[in-house]
Design a protein around this motif. Sequence first.
Motif, mmCIF file in Angstrom:
data_model
loop_
_atom_site.group_PDB
_atom_site.id
_atom_site.type_symbol
_atom_site.label_atom_id
_atom_site.label_comp_id
_atom_site.label_asym_id
_atom_site.label_seq_id
_atom_site.Cartn_x
_atom_site.Cartn_y
_atom_site.Cartn_z
ATOM 1 N N SER A 35 0.855 -1.177 0.000
ATOM 2 C CA SER A 35 0.000 0.000 0.000
ATOM 3 C C SER A 35 0.893 1.229 0.000
ATOM 4 N N THR A 36 0.355 2.312 -0.491
ATOM 5 C CA THR A 36 1.029 3.582 -0.281
ATOM 6 C C THR A 36 0.416 4.171 0.976
ATOM 7 N N ARG A 37 1.005 5.233 1.468
ATOM 8 C CA ARG A 37 0.478 5.799 2.695
ATOM 9 C C ARG A 37 0.163 7.274 2.501
ATOM 10 N N THR A 38 -0.820 7.742 3.221
ATOM 11 C CA THR A 38 -1.099 9.170 3.245
ATOM 12 C C THR A 38 -0.033 9.830 4.121
ATOM 13 N N ALA A 39 -0.031 11.159 4.143
ATOM 14 C CA ALA A 39 0.904 11.876 5.008
ATOM 15 C C ALA A 39 0.736 11.398 6.454
ATOM 16 N N GLY A 40 -0.477 11.052 6.801
ATOM 17 C CA GLY A 40 -0.753 10.610 8.164
ATOM 18 C C GLY A 40 -0.618 9.117 8.363
#
Lengths: 135, 135
Positions: A35-40
């Motif tokens: 998965s990629t991640r959000t800034a959070g």
Amino acid sequence: MGKDDRRMRIGELSARTGVSIRSLRYYEQCGLLTSTRTAGAQRLYADDAVDRVRLLRRLFDGGLSSETIATLLPCVDTPSGDITVQALDVMRRERERIDAQISALLATREHLDALMVGAADHLARQRDDTLAATA
Amino acid sequence: MGKDDRRMRIGELSARTGVSIRSLRYYEQCGLLTSTRTAGAQRLYADDAVDRVRLLRRLFDGGLSSETIATLLPCVDTPSGDITVQALDVMRRERERIDAQISALLATREHLDALMVGAADHLARQRDDTLAATA
DNA sequence: GTAGAATCTGACATAGATGTCAGGTTCAAC
DNA sequence: GTTGAACCTGACATCTATGTCAGATTCTAC
């Protein structure tokens, strides 16, 4: 190449695959799902993650372990000679295991069927006796 | 009725069935297998224990749990109406489970076969390339 | 009667995918 | 901005058949 930037979070992936959030995180931890991640730091998945999870489920349901699946996937994702050779070996072994397990299940099912016939007979006889006694 | 007083100890039963001593004791603890005891509390089995253990193995191998098997056995050993009714129910459920599992295994096996074809192709192509480069 | 093999009980360990809980952070909507 | 839903990590729990170990006892053969 902007692709389709539509990405879903883990809850949606879970809903669309019927696989628990807990399991999705576990698959990622095993290196089976990325998965990629959000800034959070929240996980984001592309649409094709749905197919990936379905593939994983099929393999899990066939009794493959996460470790075994991890051996196989690179050969699916990024085929290279060395990887593929071992993967083929693993697949052959798993195939044999599956065959053996199917045989065992068939044998048990037949045995179960025989038992069921016996039990049904017993009940029928018992019912007849009761009727006869009542008459 | 003296029967045949030839009785074996647990080691022999284990050897004759291929089931570990540990497991035999476990089966007894679950009420799936019975034994008489010597004065010194060692287990003694009659010859038919071999068949009983084989039956147990078949059920275990089909994925039934010890608890499920315990529900079934009374109907085999001492059939009575009430027991048999529930046992029949359990057997039906287990049969469905087995069918589902066989289906899952077949699906996985097919998927695996497809993957194997792909991997074999990959290797063949790679080998051809190598040969071509060498030539 | 004695040595050594077999057995006894009870306890703890294992594996693997998943559930669940706690305490904290982030996101989406208003 | 604020609130409530969604999400994060990390940890511990679960289930089941079996392995394994320890310390004690029993059996078999000599």
